[in-house]
Design an enzyme around this catalytic site. Structure first.
Site, PDB file in Angstrom:
ATOM      1  N   GLY A  54       0.807  -1.342  -0.036  1.00 35.79           N
ATOM      2  CA  GLY A  54      -0.005  -0.181  -0.095  1.00 35.79           C
ATOM      3  C   GLY A  54       0.871   1.300   0.200  1.00 35.79           C
ATOM      4  O   GLY A  54       0.713   2.325   0.784  1.00 35.79           O
ATOM      5  N   ARG A 203       6.821  -5.904  -9.644  1.00 37.28           N
ATOM      6  CA  ARG A 203       5.931  -6.262  -9.001  1.00 37.28           C
ATOM      7  C   ARG A 203       5.095  -7.249 -10.148  1.00 37.28           C
ATOM      8  O   ARG A 203       4.356  -8.105  -9.543  1.00 37.28           O
ATOM      9  CB  ARG A 203       4.663  -5.021  -8.947  1.00 37.28           C
ATOM     10  CG  ARG A 203       5.145  -4.260  -7.638  1.00 37.28           C
ATOM     11  CD  ARG A 203       4.286  -3.049  -7.470  1.00 37.28           C
ATOM     12  NE  ARG A 203       4.686  -2.450  -6.118  1.00 37.28           N
ATOM     13  CZ  ARG A 203       3.919  -1.474  -5.568  1.00 37.28           C
ATOM     14  NH1 ARG A 203       2.811  -1.079  -6.375  1.00 37.28           N
ATOM     15  NH2 ARG A 203       4.230  -1.138  -4.514  1.00 37.28           N
ATOM     16  N   HIS A 269      -4.236   6.695  -3.409  1.00 38.15           N
ATOM     17  CA  HIS A 269      -4.424   7.304  -2.171  1.00 38.15           C
ATOM     18  C   HIS A 269      -3.003   8.176  -1.878  1.00 38.15           C
ATOM     19  O   HIS A 269      -3.217   9.199  -0.970  1.00 38.15           O
ATOM     20  CB  HIS A 269      -4.954   6.352  -1.132  1.00 38.15           C
ATOM     21  CG  HIS A 269      -3.571   5.307  -0.961  1.00 38.15           C
ATOM     22  ND1 HIS A 269      -3.284   4.264  -1.665  1.00 38.15           N
ATOM     23  CD2 HIS A 269      -2.748   5.345   0.045  1.00 38.15           C
ATOM     24  CE1 HIS A 269      -2.287   3.657  -0.992  1.00 38.15           C
ATOM     25  NE2 HIS A 269      -1.844   4.363  -0.102  1.00 38.15           N
ATOM     26  N   LEU A 276       2.643   6.694 -10.303  1.00 40.20           N
ATOM     27  CA  LEU A 276       3.614   7.294 -11.186  1.00 40.20           C
ATOM     28  C   LEU A 276       3.175   8.284 -12.127  1.00 40.20           C
ATOM     29  O   LEU A 276       2.077   7.772 -13.016  1.00 40.20           O
ATOM     30  CB  LEU A 276       4.123   6.007 -11.772  1.00 40.20           C
ATOM     31  CG  LEU A 276       5.343   6.255 -13.163  1.00 40.20           C
ATOM     32  CD1 LEU A 276       6.495   6.734 -12.288  1.00 40.20           C
ATOM     33  CD2 LEU A 276       5.538   5.150 -13.742  1.00 40.20           C
ATOM     34  N   CYS A 412     -11.574 -16.371   4.525  1.00 40.11           N
ATOM     35  CA  CYS A 412     -13.041 -16.607   3.835  1.00 40.11           C
ATOM     36  C   CYS A 412     -13.888 -15.649   4.713  1.00 40.11           C
ATOM     37  O   CYS A 412     -13.651 -15.303   5.848  1.00 40.11           O
ATOM     38  CB  CYS A 412     -13.389 -18.155   4.134  1.00 40.11           C
ATOM     39  SG  CYS A 412     -13.738 -18.707   5.790  1.00 40.11           S
ATOM     40  N   GLY A 494      -5.998   2.382   3.141  1.00 44.72           N
ATOM     41  CA  GLY A 494      -6.744   2.388   1.740  1.00 44.72           C
ATOM     42  C   GLY A 494      -6.959   3.632   1.236  1.00 44.72           C
ATOM     43  O   GLY A 494      -6.572   3.517  -0.137  1.00 44.72           O
TER      44      GLY A 494
END
Length: 559
Positions: A54, A203, A269, A276, A412, A494
């Site tokens: 993040g 990545r 965020h 970029l 889950c 987030g």
């Protein structure tokens, strides 16, 4: 050693496995192993700089703090509590055996000062740390942690827009970091092809290596050729493309290309560290972030404008488009895209009915390091929830397709009533020796009752209470009172500084009677706060669930 220099260390970290303790009990061994697991190179996006995922979401403020946290956890007693302030161990206090062993507060700022500008000043001085959600709360499990939520979102989008069938359809998105990296696999599991744009080749390599993305195209033409081939064949194949979404999405619009679903999970965020600008190299971006941060932020937001405008055009063409919680709409809105919020967020569009029943991302980790412990718990989930065939299908797909990163783990989505049942069963499996070592149970901060985020989890609440952040504070307080093993309270996860507050909890199943009592309280009360929050807002599904589960909500007369 300066605050900045102590953020870098070329070392590989791996959590201990097996039953040999390095701390004084499993209640302190568990946070120690999970902190180390967050920084395992198999798990973290950039472990050398303590970055888990993040953008700049870190597990500890700097390496000196990391060392001291580990040292302190090894000596912590079962009637003491360690306090962590933005990734720094600041105190150990005598509490009691049912209190949390660790209490964590990360990135919290007084609202008037809750901006990236002020935070970045503090961070540069070594006074703050961005904890994201599960980075600084030591319960990140790699991209698996978001796979099922993303899968559920795509499945629901398919149900709403394509009669429940995504075969022969394709998803256009961007971002293959710790969170976005779940998208290609989630789309595949939901039956769709996907084109996944990512500006860092490293990545893409990570996702190819771990099986989260199937292929890489050499350029846009190649990617579109593959998409056409696979959709015509009805195959659900994920394709990565190295490039910049701010350049590629407008090009797709110009070419008249029509995806079937459009979203985005770049780290928009955080414009200084996570997005970029178009026509820049990644190396140039990182250098100028230090030398000219205001210029970088301006360039990044300008590129987001192009990105969001393309998404808006796709929406105007009748294509389902949704924000996947990275605040890109807000960033574009701030620099002049007045209709940026014309496309909705994923929570109100696809997920909120689940939240109303306390259903959310329940995760657990085998501290033994033995994958068999997870497979045994998978079987136990099926045994205890025999009628939930959707969940059984998910567990089967997860075992077949998801590679463990670091300590074996599972996610889950289950709700109020189910979580406590599963937690108590896992504790019994530890007690009986069926599992070789204790299990930890936690969740994402993205959950039913643990977050206030007006541009994501609490967007468009029916009573207008989107920005009320009492709820995650109450959630953290209640989990502390209930006996969670560690509890965290963060800001900015987030969606970035100033846009969210959220809480997390983790509880250890060590097979003891005392653990069973704590598990029963925590794993009931935690999801119950989500039902309470949504019932208080007026959602009938939540009110019905509260009555069905016997919650005592005085203003709603549910008991």
């Amino acid at each position: 050693m300066t605050a900045q220099n102590s953020k870098f260390r070329s070392v590989g970290i791996r959590a201990p496995r097996g039953t040999q303790l390095t701390a004084k009990s499993w209640l302190t061994e568990a946070p120690l192993r999970m902190l180390m697991n967050n920084l395992d190179p198999e798990v973290a996006e950039n472990s050398y700089e303590l970055v888990v995922y993040g953008g700049i979401g870190r597990a500890a403020r700097n390496w000196e703090c990391y060392d001291k946290i580990i040292e302190t956890l090894k000596e912590l007693e079962d009637d003491e509590t360690l306090l962590i302030q933005s990734g720094k161990p600041v105190g150990v206090f005598k509490t009691h055996s049912n209190a949390p062993r660790v209490l964590i507060a990360n990135s919290n700022l007084v609202p008037h000062w809750a901006t990236w500008e002020h935070f970045n000043e503090l961070d540069a001085k070594g006074l703050a740390m961005y904890g994201q959600m599960t980075a600084g709360s030591w319960i990140y499990i790699g991209s698996q942690g978001i796979v099922q939520g993303t899968y559920e979102t795509f499945v629901e989008a398919g149900r709403q827009h394509y009669n429940g069938n995504l075969q022969g359809r394709w998803v256009l998105t961007a971002g293959l970091g710790g969170m976005g990296g779940a998208q290609p696999l989630a789309a595949t599991l939901a039956g769709a092809c996907s084109l996944n744009i990512e500006c860092q080749q490293s990545r893409i390599d990570f996702r190819l290596r771990t099986g989260y993305v199937d292929e890489q195209a050499k350029d846009l033409d190649d990617a579109l050729t593959r998409i056409e081939k696979y959709t015509q064949e009805g195959k659900a194949i994920s394709i990565a493309l190295c490039g910049n979404a701010a350049e590629i999405l407008p090009e797709l619009v110009r070419r008249g290309v029509r995806p079937d679903l459009v979203t985005d999970q770049t780290s928009a965020h955080d414009p200084l560290n996570g997005y970029l600008p178009k026509n820049w190299s990644w190396e140039e971006y990182r250098q100028r972030a230090i030398s000219a941060p205001e210029e970088v932020i301006k360039a990044a937001k300008s590129s987001m404008v192009e990105h969001v405008k393309a998404m808006l055009i796709f929406q105007q063409q009748g294509i389902p488009v949704f924000d996947y919680g990275n605040n890109i709409r807000q960033m574009a809105y701030e620099v002049g895209v007045e209709n940026a919020f014309d496309f909705p967020g994923f929570v109100p569009t696809y997920i909120r009915p689940l939240f109303c029943r306390g259903i959310g991302p329940f995760r657990w980790v085998a501290l033994s390091g033995d994958p068999q412990d997870i497979y045994k718990t998978d079987a136990k989930v099926k045994e205890l929830l025999p009628d939930d065939q959707h969940l059984h299908h998910w567990l089967d797909m997860a075992r077949e397709r998801i590679s463990f990163q670091g300590l074996p783990a599972r996610i889950c989505w289950v709700g109020l009533g189910q979580r406590a049942k599963l937690g108590l069963a896992f504790n019994e499996m530890v007690r009986s020796g069926e599992l070789s070592a204790p299990i930890v149970i936690g969740r994402d901060h993205l959950d039913s009752g643990s977050v206030a985020s007006p541009n994501r989890e609490t967007e468009s609440m029916c009573d207008g209470s989107d920005a009320v952040s009492d709820w995650p504070l109450l959630n953290a307080l209640l989990n502390t009172a209930s006996g969670a093993t560690w509890v965290s309270l963060h800001h900015g996860g987030g969606v970035g500084m100033g846009f969210s507050q959220h809480a997390g909890m983790v509880i250890v199943c060590d097979g003891t009677d005392e653990a069973a009592e704590r598990i029963a309280r925590v794993l009931h009360n935690d999801p119950a706060t989500g039902v309470m929050r949504h019932a208080d807002a007026g959602y009938e599904i939540a009110i019905h669930c509260a009555k069905e589960q016997g919650l005592d909500l005085p203003m709603l007369n549910t008991k």
